[in-house]
Design a protein around this motif. Sequence first.
Motif, PDB file in Angstrom:
ATOM      1  N   ALA A   1       0.826  -1.203   0.000  1.00 49.96           N
ATOM      2  CA  ALA A   1       0.000   0.000   0.000  1.00 49.96           C
ATOM      3  C   ALA A   1       0.866   1.261   0.000  1.00 49.96           C
ATOM      4  CB  ALA A   1      -0.944  -0.005   1.193  1.00 49.96           C
ATOM      5  N   ILE A   2       1.926   1.270   0.799  1.00 54.29           N
ATOM      6  CA  ILE A   2       2.826   2.430   0.814  1.00 54.29           C
ATOM      7  C   ILE A   2       3.492   2.581  -0.543  1.00 54.29           C
ATOM      8  CG2 ILE A   2       4.993   3.338   1.767  1.00 54.29           C
ATOM      9  CD1 ILE A   2       4.099   2.173   4.492  1.00 54.29           C
ATOM     10  N   THR A   3       3.934   1.478  -1.109  1.00 52.23           N
ATOM     11  CA  THR A   3       4.580   1.506  -2.421  1.00 52.23           C
ATOM     12  C   THR A   3       3.645   2.085  -3.478  1.00 52.23           C
ATOM     13  OG1 THR A   3       5.976  -0.374  -1.841  1.00 52.23           O
ATOM     14  CG2 THR A   3       5.673   0.063  -4.187  1.00 52.23           C
ATOM     15  N   ALA A   4       2.407   1.607  -3.503  1.00 59.77           N
ATOM     16  CA  ALA A   4       1.433   2.109  -4.482  1.00 59.77           C
ATOM     17  C   ALA A   4       1.155   3.594  -4.256  1.00 59.77           C
ATOM     18  CB  ALA A   4       0.141   1.302  -4.389  1.00 59.77           C
ATOM     19  N   MET A   5       1.038   4.005  -2.990  1.00 54.28           N
ATOM     20  CA  MET A   5       0.765   5.410  -2.686  1.00 54.28           C
ATOM     21  C   MET A   5       1.923   6.296  -3.134  1.00 54.28           C
ATOM     22  SD  MET A   5       0.033   7.275   0.960  1.00 54.28           S
ATOM     23  CE  MET A   5       1.745   7.094   1.409  1.00 54.28           C
ATOM     24  N   VAL A   6       3.161   5.876  -2.858  1.00 54.51           N
ATOM     25  CA  VAL A   6       4.333   6.657  -3.267  1.00 54.51           C
ATOM     26  C   VAL A   6       4.353   6.806  -4.785  1.00 54.51           C
ATOM     27  CG1 VAL A   6       6.864   6.599  -3.447  1.00 54.51           C
ATOM     28  CG2 VAL A   6       5.756   6.193  -1.243  1.00 54.51           C
ATOM     29  N   ARG A   7       4.132   5.723  -5.489  1.00 53.48           N
ATOM     30  CA  ARG A   7       4.142   5.773  -6.953  1.00 53.48           C
ATOM     31  C   ARG A   7       3.067   6.727  -7.478  1.00 53.48           C
ATOM     32  NH1 ARG A   7       6.602   2.336 -10.133  1.00 53.48           N
ATOM     33  NH2 ARG A   7       4.791   1.982 -11.474  1.00 53.48           N
TER      34      ARG A   7
ATOM     35  N   GLU B   1      10.225  -0.883  -1.688  1.00 52.98           N
ATOM     36  CA  GLU B   1      10.248  -1.997  -0.733  1.00 52.98           C
ATOM     37  C   GLU B   1      11.603  -2.109  -0.041  1.00 52.98           C
ATOM     38  OE1 GLU B   1       9.048  -5.328  -3.131  1.00 52.98           O
ATOM     39  OE2 GLU B   1       7.044  -4.461  -3.450  1.00 52.98           O
ATOM     40  N   LEU B   2      12.682  -1.930  -0.784  1.00 52.99           N
ATOM     41  CA  LEU B   2      14.024  -1.963  -0.197  1.00 52.99           C
ATOM     42  C   LEU B   2      14.215  -0.813   0.791  1.00 52.99           C
ATOM     43  CD1 LEU B   2      16.887  -3.141  -0.025  1.00 52.99           C
ATOM     44  CD2 LEU B   2      17.488  -1.727  -1.992  1.00 52.99           C
ATOM     45  N   LEU B   3      13.771   0.368   0.421  1.00 58.61           N
ATOM     46  CA  LEU B   3      13.860   1.519   1.317  1.00 58.61           C
ATOM     47  C   LEU B   3      13.110   1.244   2.617  1.00 58.61           C
ATOM     48  CD1 LEU B   3      14.525   4.527   1.929  1.00 58.61           C
ATOM     49  CD2 LEU B   3      12.388   5.086   0.753  1.00 58.61           C
ATOM     50  N   LEU B   4      11.897   0.745   2.524  1.00 62.17           N
ATOM     51  CA  LEU B   4      11.103   0.443   3.722  1.00 62.17           C
ATOM     52  C   LEU B   4      11.760  -0.644   4.567  1.00 62.17           C
ATOM     53  CD1 LEU B   4       7.540   0.622   2.159  1.00 62.17           C
ATOM     54  CD2 LEU B   4       8.585   2.280   3.725  1.00 62.17           C
TER      55      LEU B   4
ATOM     56  N   PRO C   1       8.579  -0.599  -7.721  1.00 62.90           N
ATOM     57  CA  PRO C   1       8.153  -1.149  -6.430  1.00 62.90           C
ATOM     58  C   PRO C   1       9.300  -1.719  -5.594  1.00 62.90           C
ATOM     59  CG  PRO C   1       6.583  -1.746  -8.124  1.00 62.90           C
ATOM     60  CD  PRO C   1       7.747  -1.082  -8.825  1.00 62.90           C
ATOM     61  N   ASP C   2      10.249  -2.412  -6.228  1.00 59.40           N
ATOM     62  CA  ASP C   2      11.336  -3.004  -5.445  1.00 59.40           C
ATOM     63  C   ASP C   2      12.213  -1.940  -4.783  1.00 59.40           C
ATOM     64  OD1 ASP C   2      12.393  -2.277  -7.937  1.00 59.40           O
ATOM     65  OD2 ASP C   2      13.772  -3.969  -8.009  1.00 59.40           O
ATOM     66  N   GLU C   3      12.317  -0.750  -5.386  1.00 58.81           N
ATOM     67  CA  GLU C   3      13.097   0.328  -4.790  1.00 58.81           C
ATOM     68  C   GLU C   3      12.435   0.825  -3.498  1.00 58.81           C
ATOM     69  OE1 GLU C   3      14.772   4.813  -5.825  1.00 58.81           O
ATOM     70  OE2 GLU C   3      13.836   3.634  -7.423  1.00 58.81           O
TER      71      GLU C   3
END
Length: 176
Positions: free
Chosen positions: A21-27, A48-51, A44-46
């Motif tokens: 959800a955070i990934t989708a929101m950031v994008r 996810e790695l940051l989180l 998305p993998d970028e």
Amino acid sequence: MGYYEVRLIGTDGLTKPETAAITAMVRELVAGGAALGWVDPPEPDEVELLLAEVTTGIHSGDAALAVVFDAEDVVAGFGYWRRYLRPTHRPHADVEKLAIAQSLRGRGAGRAVMTSLIAAAQARGVEVLTLDLRGDNTRAAVLYESLGFHRYGVLERFVAVGGARYDKLLYAIDLR
């Protein structure tokens, strides 16, 4: 004003649906021009790695992550800080991201996330909490100043978004 809840993420970290959800929101926010440090929506993998890196820092007290959930318990924003890595800067931390979904903007969610992050920094002995923002992000500047942050510098025309250039505003709050 709609209901929302801010939760500090513990050492268990984020669930896979929260991360997604955070990934989708950031994008989505970056695609709409949000000043989050990316020109184009990150892969998305970028994100996810940051989180994952932030979550790892929670274990050692070197990071804090706050997530805001809307009335339906859906992720609607987040923010985090991380301690500086340099030994001479270790007592201090930097708020690296604050992002709130359009649905909660202007409803106090950003303030609630920042208040939570400031409290977590105080609890972990952070002496000075810093952040920076793009110069055209006046709503964020007003929020940070209302929370006690003081602007200590400007890097003129530092942020490049295509052919546009924006000032980078530097803020800090002393928690000692």
